[in-house]
Design a protein around this motif. Structure first.
Motif, PDB file in Angstrom:
ATOM      1  N   VAL A   1       4.111  12.951  -8.069  1.00  0.00           N
ATOM      2  CA  VAL A   1       5.295  12.429  -7.391  1.00  0.00           C
ATOM      3  C   VAL A   1       6.541  13.107  -7.950  1.00  0.00           C
ATOM      4  CG1 VAL A   1       6.683  10.365  -6.938  1.00  0.00           C
ATOM      5  CG2 VAL A   1       4.185  10.223  -6.959  1.00  0.00           C
ATOM      6  N   THR A   2       7.412  13.607  -7.048  1.00  0.00           N
ATOM      7  CA  THR A   2       8.688  14.200  -7.431  1.00  0.00           C
ATOM      8  C   THR A   2       9.812  13.539  -6.623  1.00  0.00           C
ATOM      9  OG1 THR A   2       8.692  15.968  -5.779  1.00  0.00           O
ATOM     10  CG2 THR A   2       7.505  16.396  -7.836  1.00  0.00           C
ATOM     11  N   THR A   3      11.025  13.828  -7.005  1.00  0.00           N
ATOM     12  CA  THR A   3      12.169  13.254  -6.290  1.00  0.00           C
ATOM     13  C   THR A   3      12.396  13.930  -4.949  1.00  0.00           C
ATOM     14  OG1 THR A   3      13.616  14.745  -7.542  1.00  0.00           O
ATOM     15  CG2 THR A   3      13.342  12.502  -8.388  1.00  0.00           C
ATOM     16  N   TYR A   4      11.675  15.030  -4.661  1.00  0.00           N
ATOM     17  CA  TYR A   4      11.807  15.694  -3.364  1.00  0.00           C
ATOM     18  C   TYR A   4      11.049  14.957  -2.264  1.00  0.00           C
ATOM     19  CZ  TYR A   4      13.826  19.795  -5.638  1.00  0.00           C
ATOM     20  OH  TYR A   4      14.646  20.639  -6.332  1.00  0.00           O
ATOM     21  N   GLY A   5       9.980  14.228  -2.649  1.00  0.00           N
ATOM     22  CA  GLY A   5       9.156  13.551  -1.659  1.00  0.00           C
ATOM     23  C   GLY A   5       9.671  12.158  -1.339  1.00  0.00           C
ATOM     24  N   ILE A   6       8.830  11.398  -0.624  1.00  0.00           N
ATOM     25  CA  ILE A   6       9.190  10.043  -0.218  1.00  0.00           C
ATOM     26  C   ILE A   6       7.939   9.180  -0.306  1.00  0.00           C
ATOM     27  CG2 ILE A   6       8.784  10.571   2.226  1.00  0.00           C
ATOM     28  CD1 ILE A   6      11.015   8.565   2.891  1.00  0.00           C
TER      29      ILE A   6
ATOM     30  N   VAL B   1      -0.555  11.443  -0.309  1.00  0.00           N
ATOM     31  CA  VAL B   1      -1.387  11.021  -1.439  1.00  0.00           C
ATOM     32  C   VAL B   1      -1.298   9.495  -1.528  1.00  0.00           C
ATOM     33  CG1 VAL B   1      -1.798  11.157  -3.916  1.00  0.00           C
ATOM     34  CG2 VAL B   1      -0.945  13.160  -2.687  1.00  0.00           C
ATOM     35  N   HIS B   2      -2.436   8.815  -1.565  1.00  0.00           N
ATOM     36  CA  HIS B   2      -2.463   7.365  -1.677  1.00  0.00           C
ATOM     37  C   HIS B   2      -2.368   6.975  -3.154  1.00  0.00           C
ATOM     38  CE1 HIS B   2      -3.575   6.336   2.533  1.00  0.00           C
ATOM     39  NE2 HIS B   2      -4.007   7.585   2.523  1.00  0.00           N
ATOM     40  N   LEU B   3      -1.369   6.174  -3.487  1.00  0.00           N
ATOM     41  CA  LEU B   3      -1.159   5.732  -4.872  1.00  0.00           C
ATOM     42  C   LEU B   3      -1.941   4.440  -5.077  1.00  0.00           C
ATOM     43  CD1 LEU B   3       2.704   6.358  -5.103  1.00  0.00           C
ATOM     44  CD2 LEU B   3       0.835   7.981  -5.410  1.00  0.00           C
ATOM     45  N   LYS B   4      -3.233   4.568  -5.433  1.00  0.00           N
ATOM     46  CA  LYS B   4      -4.120   3.407  -5.520  1.00  0.00           C
ATOM     47  C   LYS B   4      -4.183   2.815  -6.923  1.00  0.00           C
ATOM     48  CE  LYS B   4      -7.186   4.848  -1.740  1.00  0.00           C
ATOM     49  NZ  LYS B   4      -8.587   5.169  -1.380  1.00  0.00           N
TER      50      LYS B   4
ATOM     51  N   ILE C   1      -3.037   1.484 -10.194  1.00  0.00           N
ATOM     52  CA  ILE C   1      -1.757   0.996 -10.716  1.00  0.00           C
ATOM     53  C   ILE C   1      -1.524   1.426 -12.163  1.00  0.00           C
ATOM     54  CG2 ILE C   1      -1.762  -1.004  -9.192  1.00  0.00           C
ATOM     55  CD1 ILE C   1      -2.596  -2.686 -11.618  1.00  0.00           C
ATOM     56  N   HIS C   2      -2.557   1.932 -12.835  1.00  0.00           N
ATOM     57  CA  HIS C   2      -2.422   2.342 -14.231  1.00  0.00           C
ATOM     58  C   HIS C   2      -2.041   3.819 -14.368  1.00  0.00           C
ATOM     59  CE1 HIS C   2      -4.026  -1.530 -15.400  1.00  0.00           C
ATOM     60  NE2 HIS C   2      -5.100  -1.329 -14.643  1.00  0.00           N
ATOM     61  N   LYS C   3      -2.168   4.592 -13.298  1.00  0.00           N
ATOM     62  CA  LYS C   3      -1.803   6.002 -13.339  1.00  0.00           C
ATOM     63  C   LYS C   3      -0.290   6.158 -13.247  1.00  0.00           C
ATOM     64  CE  LYS C   3      -5.797   8.632 -11.725  1.00  0.00           C
ATOM     65  NZ  LYS C   3      -6.255   9.601 -10.711  1.00  0.00           N
ATOM     66  N   THR C   4       0.231   7.220 -13.888  1.00  0.00           N
ATOM     67  CA  THR C   4       1.670   7.474 -13.839  1.00  0.00           C
ATOM     68  C   THR C   4       2.024   8.231 -12.567  1.00  0.00           C
ATOM     69  OG1 THR C   4       1.493   9.568 -15.040  1.00  0.00           O
ATOM     70  CG2 THR C   4       1.765   7.558 -16.348  1.00  0.00           C
ATOM     71  N   LEU C   5       3.305   8.248 -12.240  1.00  0.00           N
ATOM     72  CA  LEU C   5       3.778   8.986 -11.073  1.00  0.00           C
ATOM     73  C   LEU C   5       3.562  10.477 -11.257  1.00  0.00           C
ATOM     74  CD1 LEU C   5       7.114   7.074 -10.337  1.00  0.00           C
ATOM     75  CD2 LEU C   5       4.838   6.669  -9.391  1.00  0.00           C
ATOM     76  N   GLN C   6       3.654  10.973 -12.496  1.00  0.00           N
ATOM     77  CA  GLN C   6       3.420  12.397 -12.739  1.00  0.00           C
ATOM     78  C   GLN C   6       1.975  12.775 -12.456  1.00  0.00           C
ATOM     79  OE1 GLN C   6       3.598  13.642 -16.836  1.00  0.00           O
ATOM     80  NE2 GLN C   6       4.359  15.687 -16.318  1.00  0.00           N
ATOM     81  N   GLU C   7       1.035  11.878 -12.788  1.00  0.00           N
ATOM     82  CA  GLU C   7      -0.383  12.167 -12.540  1.00  0.00           C
ATOM     83  C   GLU C   7      -0.665  12.282 -11.052  1.00  0.00           C
ATOM     84  OE1 GLU C   7      -3.061  10.241 -15.963  1.00  0.00           O
ATOM     85  OE2 GLU C   7      -1.691   8.787 -15.054  1.00  0.00           O
ATOM     86  N   TYR C   8       0.085  11.586 -10.231  1.00  0.00           N
ATOM     87  CA  TYR C   8      -0.077  11.687  -8.779  1.00  0.00           C
ATOM     88  C   TYR C   8       0.779  12.804  -8.191  1.00  0.00           C
ATOM     89  CZ  TYR C   8      -2.967   7.552  -7.918  1.00  0.00           C
ATOM     90  OH  TYR C   8      -4.009   6.663  -7.850  1.00  0.00           O
TER      91      TYR C   8
ATOM     92  N   LYS D   1       0.876  -1.170   0.000  1.00  0.00           N
ATOM     93  CA  LYS D   1       0.000   0.000   0.000  1.00  0.00           C
ATOM     94  C   LYS D   1       0.911   1.218   0.000  1.00  0.00           C
ATOM     95  CE  LYS D   1      -3.521   2.421   2.697  1.00  0.00           C
ATOM     96  NZ  LYS D   1      -4.305   2.416   3.953  1.00  0.00           N
ATOM     97  N   LEU D   2       0.949   1.956  -1.107  1.00  0.00           N
ATOM     98  CA  LEU D   2       1.906   3.040  -1.293  1.00  0.00           C
ATOM     99  C   LEU D   2       1.276   4.385  -0.954  1.00  0.00           C
ATOM    100  CD1 LEU D   2       3.619   1.963  -4.651  1.00  0.00           C
ATOM    101  CD2 LEU D   2       4.166   1.289  -2.314  1.00  0.00           C
ATOM    102  N   VAL D   3       1.995   5.153  -0.144  1.00  0.00           N
ATOM    103  CA  VAL D   3       1.561   6.501   0.250  1.00  0.00           C
ATOM    104  C   VAL D   3       2.707   7.457  -0.040  1.00  0.00           C
ATOM    105  CG1 VAL D   3       0.751   7.981   2.114  1.00  0.00           C
ATOM    106  CG2 VAL D   3       0.054   5.568   2.049  1.00  0.00           C
ATOM    107  N   TYR D   4       2.429   8.496  -0.859  1.00  0.00           N
ATOM    108  CA  TYR D   4       3.458   9.482  -1.206  1.00  0.00           C
ATOM    109  C   TYR D   4       3.319  10.703  -0.317  1.00  0.00           C
ATOM    110  CZ  TYR D   4       5.858  13.212  -3.708  1.00  0.00           C
ATOM    111  OH  TYR D   4       6.660  14.283  -4.024  1.00  0.00           O
ATOM    112  N   GLU D   5       4.440  11.151   0.259  1.00  0.00           N
ATOM    113  CA  GLU D   5       4.462  12.349   1.104  1.00  0.00           C
ATOM    114  C   GLU D   5       5.376  13.379   0.450  1.00  0.00           C
ATOM    115  OE1 GLU D   5       4.679  12.402   5.690  1.00  0.00           O
ATOM    116  OE2 GLU D   5       6.736  12.907   5.020  1.00  0.00           O
ATOM    117  N   ASP D   6       4.823  14.567   0.143  1.00  0.00           N
ATOM    118  CA  ASP D   6       5.618  15.605  -0.513  1.00  0.00           C
ATOM    119  C   ASP D   6       6.378  16.417   0.518  1.00  0.00           C
ATOM    120  OD1 ASP D   6       3.738  17.220   0.659  1.00  0.00           O
ATOM    121  OD2 ASP D   6       2.705  17.731  -1.202  1.00  0.00           O
ATOM    122  N   GLU D   7       7.037  17.502   0.067  1.00  0.00           N
ATOM    123  CA  GLU D   7       7.845  18.332   0.967  1.00  0.00           C
ATOM    124  C   GLU D   7       7.020  18.995   2.059  1.00  0.00           C
ATOM    125  OE1 GLU D   7      11.219  20.422  -1.421  1.00  0.00           O
ATOM    126  OE2 GLU D   7       9.441  20.364  -2.693  1.00  0.00           O
TER     127      GLU D   7
END
Length: 828
Positions: free
Chosen positions: A749-754, A735-738, A740-747, A724-730
């Motif tokens: 996601v940047t290299t600054y977050g985790i 944001v919950h990455l639910k 699987i067909h969406k891209t990281l850009q659509e969510y 279960k992936l959860v993205y946390e920005d700066e």
């Protein structure tokens, strides 16, 4: 058979396959292809052929399938699925037999185990049907208490909702049935004991007891066929889990059942009444069980086929005897015939035509000396062939050969022999020189070592003419003295040196062991060694003294900033990954056009060290850097007024000050680059594990969430369904990455977050095929792996010589366009 580690599945399956006489006959009659013979390939089918032969002879107490497993490239330390091994082995044998010179072997193997079926779909509205043809080499049944019930379930009609009929164009309900159209001589039944359990996300074994049928009548379940079978072999899996256990096999020979447990063999019948171990069942087709008339008919047909086969063998023996008598070694009198025509005649090719012996003429209209074009046969055989096919001309005995061609060949062979003899004499003398024989203490002369190695490869005078350079090139340095590079030099005795001077009378330089190496070059080499030593010493010293970065030591009031770009260049030089030593400290990329800092220090400190534009060093470390690099382009100092811990600073002054405008523009540009990242590390933290380890996953903004889950699976071995992936920005927004067909850009996601990995409550069904694709590694790296087996085969080694079509001389110069002896143009 001996268990090689965890090969009980292999031993059990090979015992069952050995109990099929038709299969043993197909394997025994197989021969390697010409390509495999040329390449020297060790085919597993040849090992299987030898293994079956030894089992028939019963020479040893048990056999070892070591060579078979080795050449099949199977890892003997890993337990595998017997049913999967059976399917892959049949596929491998079939593909191998297709390249065998024995025609029809692959088709015989396919027909032995493969039947045909039809999948029929029937519309319940208009009663229209549509058929799809297919093949099967096993029937997989669900585990039931009774094998009879399992067969009934297998052939039971399947209901299809939402079926769109092509005839009535209506969406309705349809039924799909499986109809057998032909049955193979050997029927394999697979009891599906190993299934995927979604609750545990792993394979489990169904240990229900099953009553096995000794006699099987498929007509009871499918009216299209009238085929009856009797059980002759069984494979049992002993164990309660899908990942461990032991395989044994039972084989019926005549009327007696035998149990094969690796090297242990005993008389024992399988328990067909109630068993929780039966895994694979092998049935042999019979023309009616308990029917004496049908049995007698089968025996009569078998006897007729046997007589027919004996007649064919007898006729073949007579044909061989006739050919042997025609080509008898008693060549008195004898004739010469076109070898290619004779080869096609022996292969019984059609459209042979007349015997064309005109191709055997040399340029003098006599019999050629090219022994590869002609074949000697008895005069009686020549007359019989001419009577049947006609042709000519006739060449009788040795008198037909061209004496001029023979004299020319002898002359050229003599030259070739003299060349090789003199070359061998020179090589022996050089060998004696280095071994200390005969020439100890004598003066020697230098030649170029690489030229000498090329000279050794020459096998004819024609190749000598193509040698590049001279035998004394590069033995002098730029100062005109003997080179100090000993790898370029080869010392030879005077006799050998004079031989090279006589055969290569070009401009050469005479240097001997009495000459001294160039002093200037020696001094230069010593200086270079000294410079390298001092550089290495400086590297080690700087690496030891300048290792502390990115740390605020509590109580220190002054820190300095170094450009990360310059620091990485310096680090590469210190680690000897680069030969370029930095000349000065260059912080120019940290300044804007207004000669101020192009960043806000507090914003940079909120980022991870790997994402900052600089590294932080203490004043003590800065002083050491300044000692090594006196010139500094862009000095940046940070004065701390208040500090709560070693990780943060609260009040500070930075000199020079930051430029807010340029820092804002740079931050926007960096954020854009961080959102459009290509093959950059993305921070991922595993919160499932107690260690909560953090890793970096290389990915791009165009990757989907499904791609990221698979990359995490490869790196951290966490199945995608458990992620279960959860993205946390700066800004600490989650944001919950639910999807699987969406891209990281659509969510966003940047290299600054985790990205945090948490344990999922439910497995996404869309990820299941991705899991299967990734986790299936059975027989990986073996020849049973289709992708490995179908990869490009190695090409045969290139020939080392070519035969002249005129004089039959073996020319060893593969680049020559004309024959060395007769100068005839080389045929392509």
């Amino acid at each position: 058979m001996k268990n090689l580690g965890s090969t009980c599945y292999m031993n059990s399956m090979l015992q069952c396959m050995f109990s099929v006489p038709e299969l043993v006959q197909i394997i025994s009659s197989s021969n390697p292809s010409k390509e495999d013979i040329l390449l020297g390939n060790n085919l597993p089918i040849n090992d299987l052929k030898l293994l079956f032969s030894n089992l028939q002879k019963k020479i040893k107490k048990y056999e070892e399938p070591t060579d078979f497993a080795k050449n099949l490239k199977v890892d003997v330390s890993i337990q595998q699925d017997a049913q999967e091994f059976y399917q892959l082995l049949l596929d491998y044998l079939e593909s191998t037999l297709r390249t065998s010179p024995v025609k029809g072997s692959a088709e015989k193997l396919t027909n032995l185990f493969t039947g045909k079926l039809i999948y029929r779909t029937k519309c319940q509205n208009c009663k229209a049907t549509s058929d799809v043809s297919g093949e099967y080499n096993q029937i997989s049944l669900t585990v039931d208490k009774d094998e009879n019930n399992a067969f009934l379930e297998y052939f039971e009609d399947e209901k299809i909702e939402g079926y769109v009929c092509e005839k009535c164009n209506d969406t309705t309900v349809a039924s799909r049935s499986t109809l057998l159209t032909s049955c193979p001589p050997v029927l394999t039944v697979h009891l599906m004991r190993f299934v995927f359990d979604k609750s545990s996300l792993s394979r489990t074994k169904v240990c229900s007891e099953v009553e096995v049928l000794r006699e099987l009548d498929l007509h009871r379940y499918n009216s299209n066929v009238n085929a009856r079978y009797e059980l002759f072999s069984v494979i049992n899996h002993i164990g309660s889990t899908a990942h461990s256990g032991h395989y044994v096999s039972y084989v019926k020979h005549d009327s007696t059942w035998w149990k094969f447990d690796d090297t242990e063999v005993s008389r024992e019948e399988p328990n067909e009444r109630s068993t929780n171990c039966a895994y694979m069942l092998f049935y042999r087709k019979v023309e009616g069980l308990n029917n004496s008339n049908l049995v007698a008919k089968v025996e009569k047909q078998t006897e007729e086929e046997r007589e027919k086969e004996l007649k064919r063998i007898q006729q073949e023996k007579e044909n061989r005897k006739l050919i042997k008598s025609i080509l008898s070694p008693d060549y008195s009198p004898s004739c010469w015939i076109n070898a290619d025509w004779l080869r096609r005649w022996l292969l019984k090719e059609s459209n042979l035509g007349k015997i064309n012996n005109e191709v055997l003429y040399c340029e003098h209209k006599k019999l050629t000396t090219n022994i590869y074009l002609l074949k000697r046969i008895r005069g009686e055989a020549w007359k019989k062939l001419v009577e049947q096919y006609g042709g000519g001309p006739e060449f009788v005995d040795e008198k037909s050969f061209c004496t001029k061609c023979i004299e020319k060949n002898v002359k050229q062979l003599k030259l070739q022999f003299e060349f090789k003899s003199s070359k061998k004499e020179i090589e022996d003398k050089i060998h004696d020189t280095y071994m200390g024989y005969h020439f100890y203490g004598q003066k020697k002369y230098y030649i170029l070592a690489s030229w000498f190695e090329e000279w050794k490869k020459c096998e004819s005078p024609e190749q000598l003419k193509k040698l590049k350079g001279n035998f004394t090139d590069h033995i002098r340095c730029e100062h005109g003295n003997l080179t100090t590079n000993s790898e370029l030099l080869k010392a030879v005795p005077l006799e050998v040196y004079n031989y090279f001077k006589a055969h290569f009378p070009h401009k050469f330089v005479e240097m001997s062991t009495d000459d001294q190496s160039c002093k200037s070059c020696k001094e230069l080499e010593e200086n270079l060694k000294d410079i390298k030593y001092r550089q290495d010493q400086t590297r080690r010293e700087q690496k030891h003294n300048l290792s502390t970065v990115n740390r605020f030591q509590y109580g220190v009031r002054v820190f300095y900033l170094l450009s990360k770009k310059w620091y990485e260049q310096w680090k590469a030089w210190v680690e000897q990954d680069s030969d370029t030593e930095p000349i000065k400290i260059d912080n120019s990329d940290l300044f804007c056009k207004h000669h101020k800092c192009n960043f806000i220090l507090s914003e940079q400190l909120d980022k991870q060290p790997s994402q900052r534009k600089f590294v932080i060093i203490e004043d003590y470390t800065w002083n050491k850097f300044s000692k090594y690099y006196e010139h500094v382009e862009g000095k940046i100092e940070v004065f701390i007024h208040k500090q709560k811990s070693t990780l943060t600073i609260d009040e500070y002054d930075i000199i020079p000050e930051s430029c807010a405008t340029c820092a804002s523009e740079a931050e926007i540009s960096e954020k854009k680059a961080a959102s459009l990242f290509q093959q950059k590390p993305l921070r991922v933290k595993n919160e499932i594990s107690w260690s909560r380890e953090e890793k970096e996953i290389i990915c791009s903004y165009t990757n989907t969430v499904g791609d990221l889950k698979l990359k995490i699976f490869e790196k951290l071995d966490i199945p995608p369904v458990e992620q279960k992936l959860v993205y946390e920005d700066e800004a600490k927004n989650e944001v919950h990455l639910k999807d699987i067909h969406k891209t990281l850009q659509e969510y966003g996601v940047t290299t600054y977050g985790i990205v945090y990995i948490q344990r999922g409550n439910e497995a996404e069904p869309e990820m299941e095929p991705m899991i299967t694709q990734k986790t299936e590694k059975a027989f990986e790296g073996s020849l049973l792996n289709t992708s490995l087996r179908d990869s490009k085969k190695p090409t045969p080694p290139p020939p080392k010589s070519w035969t002249c079509s005129s004089c039959t001389f073996e020319n060893e110069d593969m680049k020559a366009t004309v024959c060395f002896v007769c100068e005839t143009s080389r045929k392509k």
